[in-house]
Motif scaffolding. Structure first.
Motif, PDB file in Angstrom:
ATOM      1  N   ARG A 188       1.584  -5.248 -48.575  1.00 32.69           N
ATOM      2  CA  ARG A 188       0.176  -5.107 -47.330  1.00 32.69           C
ATOM      3  C   ARG A 188      -1.126  -3.925 -47.057  1.00 32.69           C
ATOM      4  O   ARG A 188      -0.515  -2.750 -47.614  1.00 32.69           O
ATOM      5  CB  ARG A 188       0.594  -4.793 -45.907  1.00 32.69           C
ATOM      6  N   CYS A 189      -2.067  -4.458 -47.671  1.00 31.37           N
ATOM      7  CA  CYS A 189      -3.078  -3.223 -47.339  1.00 31.37           C
ATOM      8  C   CYS A 189      -3.340  -2.951 -46.118  1.00 31.37           C
ATOM      9  O   CYS A 189      -3.356  -2.791 -44.419  1.00 31.37           O
ATOM     10  CB  CYS A 189      -4.267  -3.909 -47.318  1.00 31.37           C
ATOM     11  N   ALA A 190      -3.814  -1.614 -46.318  1.00 27.30           N
ATOM     12  CA  ALA A 190      -3.450  -0.543 -44.873  1.00 27.30           C
ATOM     13  C   ALA A 190      -5.053  -0.618 -44.424  1.00 27.30           C
ATOM     14  O   ALA A 190      -6.147  -0.888 -44.281  1.00 27.30           O
ATOM     15  CB  ALA A 190      -4.202   1.120 -45.481  1.00 27.30           C
ATOM     16  N   ILE A 191      -5.379  -0.100 -43.214  1.00 29.03           N
ATOM     17  CA  ILE A 191      -6.329  -0.295 -42.333  1.00 29.03           C
ATOM     18  C   ILE A 191      -7.518   0.423 -42.605  1.00 29.03           C
ATOM     19  O   ILE A 191      -7.424   1.232 -43.728  1.00 29.03           O
ATOM     20  CB  ILE A 191      -6.114   0.169 -40.445  1.00 29.03           C
ATOM     21  N   GLY A 192      -8.863  -0.093 -42.575  1.00 28.12           N
ATOM     22  CA  GLY A 192      -9.970   0.551 -43.571  1.00 28.12           C
ATOM     23  C   GLY A 192     -10.300  -0.507 -44.758  1.00 28.12           C
ATOM     24  O   GLY A 192     -11.259   0.491 -45.937  1.00 28.12           O
ATOM     25  N   THR A 193      -8.580  -1.248 -45.028  1.00 28.87           N
ATOM     26  CA  THR A 193      -9.269  -2.207 -46.404  1.00 28.87           C
ATOM     27  C   THR A 193      -8.863  -3.432 -46.959  1.00 28.87           C
ATOM     28  O   THR A 193      -7.845  -3.664 -45.614  1.00 28.87           O
ATOM     29  CB  THR A 193      -7.627  -1.429 -47.624  1.00 28.87           C
ATOM     30  N   TYR A 194      -8.615  -4.374 -47.628  1.00 30.87           N
ATOM     31  CA  TYR A 194      -8.562  -5.136 -47.253  1.00 30.87           C
ATOM     32  C   TYR A 194      -8.427  -5.663 -48.702  1.00 30.87           C
ATOM     33  O   TYR A 194      -8.887  -5.248 -49.745  1.00 30.87           O
ATOM     34  CB  TYR A 194      -9.441  -6.401 -46.867  1.00 30.87           C
ATOM     35  N   ALA A 195      -7.817  -7.244 -48.840  1.00 33.28           N
ATOM     36  CA  ALA A 195      -7.346  -7.864 -50.135  1.00 33.28           C
ATOM     37  C   ALA A 195      -7.918  -9.579 -50.272  1.00 33.28           C
ATOM     38  O   ALA A 195      -7.151 -10.175 -49.488  1.00 33.28           O
ATOM     39  CB  ALA A 195      -5.833  -7.320 -50.908  1.00 33.28           C
ATOM     40  N   PRO A 196      -9.142 -10.089 -50.845  1.00 30.71           N
ATOM     41  CA  PRO A 196      -9.493 -11.007 -50.283  1.00 30.71           C
ATOM     42  C   PRO A 196      -8.573 -12.346 -51.470  1.00 30.71           C
ATOM     43  O   PRO A 196      -8.725 -13.439 -50.972  1.00 30.71           O
ATOM     44  CB  PRO A 196     -11.115 -11.454 -50.948  1.00 30.71           C
ATOM     45  N   LEU A 197      -7.795 -11.549 -51.984  1.00 29.47           N
ATOM     46  CA  LEU A 197      -6.696 -12.968 -53.234  1.00 29.47           C
ATOM     47  C   LEU A 197      -5.271 -13.060 -52.277  1.00 29.47           C
ATOM     48  O   LEU A 197      -5.000 -11.640 -52.321  1.00 29.47           O
ATOM     49  CB  LEU A 197      -7.300 -12.545 -54.597  1.00 29.47           C
TER      50      LEU A 197
ATOM     51  N   ALA B 103      -6.380  -2.872 -38.783  1.00 30.45           N
ATOM     52  CA  ALA B 103      -5.099  -3.923 -39.055  1.00 30.45           C
ATOM     53  C   ALA B 103      -4.758  -3.676 -40.564  1.00 30.45           C
ATOM     54  O   ALA B 103      -5.440  -4.303 -40.952  1.00 30.45           O
ATOM     55  CB  ALA B 103      -4.432  -4.995 -38.053  1.00 30.45           C
ATOM     56  N   THR B 104      -3.223  -3.739 -40.908  1.00 33.64           N
ATOM     57  CA  THR B 104      -2.830  -3.667 -41.741  1.00 33.64           C
ATOM     58  C   THR B 104      -2.959  -5.643 -42.389  1.00 33.64           C
ATOM     59  O   THR B 104      -2.960  -6.622 -41.607  1.00 33.64           O
ATOM     60  CB  THR B 104      -1.335  -3.144 -42.104  1.00 33.64           C
ATOM     61  N   GLY B 105      -2.729  -5.659 -43.813  1.00 30.80           N
ATOM     62  CA  GLY B 105      -2.602  -6.961 -44.075  1.00 30.80           C
ATOM     63  C   GLY B 105      -4.321  -7.719 -44.397  1.00 30.80           C
ATOM     64  O   GLY B 105      -3.851  -8.733 -44.283  1.00 30.80           O
ATOM     65  N   GLN B 106      -5.282  -7.372 -44.071  1.00 33.61           N
ATOM     66  CA  GLN B 106      -6.574  -8.367 -43.684  1.00 33.61           C
ATOM     67  C   GLN B 106      -6.877  -8.876 -45.183  1.00 33.61           C
ATOM     68  O   GLN B 106      -7.389  -7.899 -46.010  1.00 33.61           O
ATOM     69  CB  GLN B 106      -7.701  -7.325 -43.206  1.00 33.61           C
ATOM     70  N   VAL B 107      -7.925  -9.912 -44.915  1.00 30.77           N
ATOM     71  CA  VAL B 107      -8.064 -11.004 -46.282  1.00 30.77           C
ATOM     72  C   VAL B 107      -9.789  -9.997 -46.635  1.00 30.77           C
ATOM     73  O   VAL B 107     -10.003 -10.627 -46.984  1.00 30.77           O
ATOM     74  CB  VAL B 107      -7.395 -11.771 -46.396  1.00 30.77           C
ATOM     75  N   LYS B 108     -10.600 -10.375 -44.707  1.00 32.14           N
ATOM     76  CA  LYS B 108     -11.497  -9.152 -45.130  1.00 32.14           C
ATOM     77  C   LYS B 108     -11.713  -8.056 -44.309  1.00 32.14           C
ATOM     78  O   LYS B 108     -11.374  -8.332 -43.118  1.00 32.14           O
ATOM     79  CB  LYS B 108     -12.994 -10.569 -45.174  1.00 32.14           C
ATOM     80  N   CYS B 109     -13.037  -7.652 -43.757  1.00 37.06           N
ATOM     81  CA  CYS B 109     -13.277  -6.460 -42.878  1.00 37.06           C
ATOM     82  C   CYS B 109     -14.341  -7.185 -42.141  1.00 37.06           C
ATOM     83  O   CYS B 109     -14.982  -8.158 -43.061  1.00 37.06           O
ATOM     84  CB  CYS B 109     -14.359  -5.143 -43.461  1.00 37.06           C
ATOM     85  N   LYS B 110     -14.597  -6.947 -41.176  1.00 35.63           N
ATOM     86  CA  LYS B 110     -15.380  -7.225 -39.443  1.00 35.63           C
ATOM     87  C   LYS B 110     -16.353  -6.535 -39.414  1.00 35.63           C
ATOM     88  O   LYS B 110     -16.723  -5.249 -39.870  1.00 35.63           O
ATOM     89  CB  LYS B 110     -14.320  -7.236 -38.195  1.00 35.63           C
TER      90      LYS B 110
END
Length: 132
Positions: free
Chosen positions: A2-11, A28-35
């Motif tokens: 899972r991606c760490a906080i401050g990062t994202y993986a869109p796919l 939060a971890t595991g985000q697909v986009k940033c806010k």
């Protein structure tokens, strides 16, 4: 992983994560986009985990800003985390700079907070007061 906080993986199934862009964050971890940061807030670096409030001398009019705009000369925001230049008012003992729009930088008042009176037109203002 899972991606760490401050990062994202869109796919889905991505093997690498990207830092959040300026003006955005991920808390939060595991985000697909940033806010995007809310108006009145900013994220000044890549990979932000939170946004900061604009300080008393600034405002951020739009979501997703990486920095706040400075209030015009002799002004400070009367609202925490301001999103509107109209919240910038003259600091006690000062008066508007002629180079700024009267509707933005309000006329001088002895209590230190600008008095909305944009329709009054040009008028005499008291001299700059100093407390040396």
């Amino acid at each position: 992983s899972r991606c760490a906080i401050g990062t994202y993986a869109p796919l889905p199934g991505a093997t690498s994560c990207s830092d959040c862009a300026l003006g955005t964050f991920s808390n939060a971890t595991g985000q697909v986009k940033c806010k995007a940061c809310a108006a009145g807030h900013y994220a000044p670096r890549f990979g932000a985990t939170h946004c900061f409030q604009c300080g008393p001398l600034a405002y951020a009019p739009l979501p997703g800003m990486w920095r706040c705009h400075d209030c015009p000369n002799n002004a400070r925001s009367v609202v925490p985390a301001s999103s509107d230049v109209a919240n910038c008012r003259c600091i006690h003992g000062t008066y508007p700079n002629q180079h700024y729009d009267r509707e933005i930088l309000q006329p001088w008042s002895p209590d230190g907070i600008g008095v909305p009176n944009a329709s009054a037109g040009p008028r005499a203002v008291p001299p700059l007061l100093t407390t040396d």
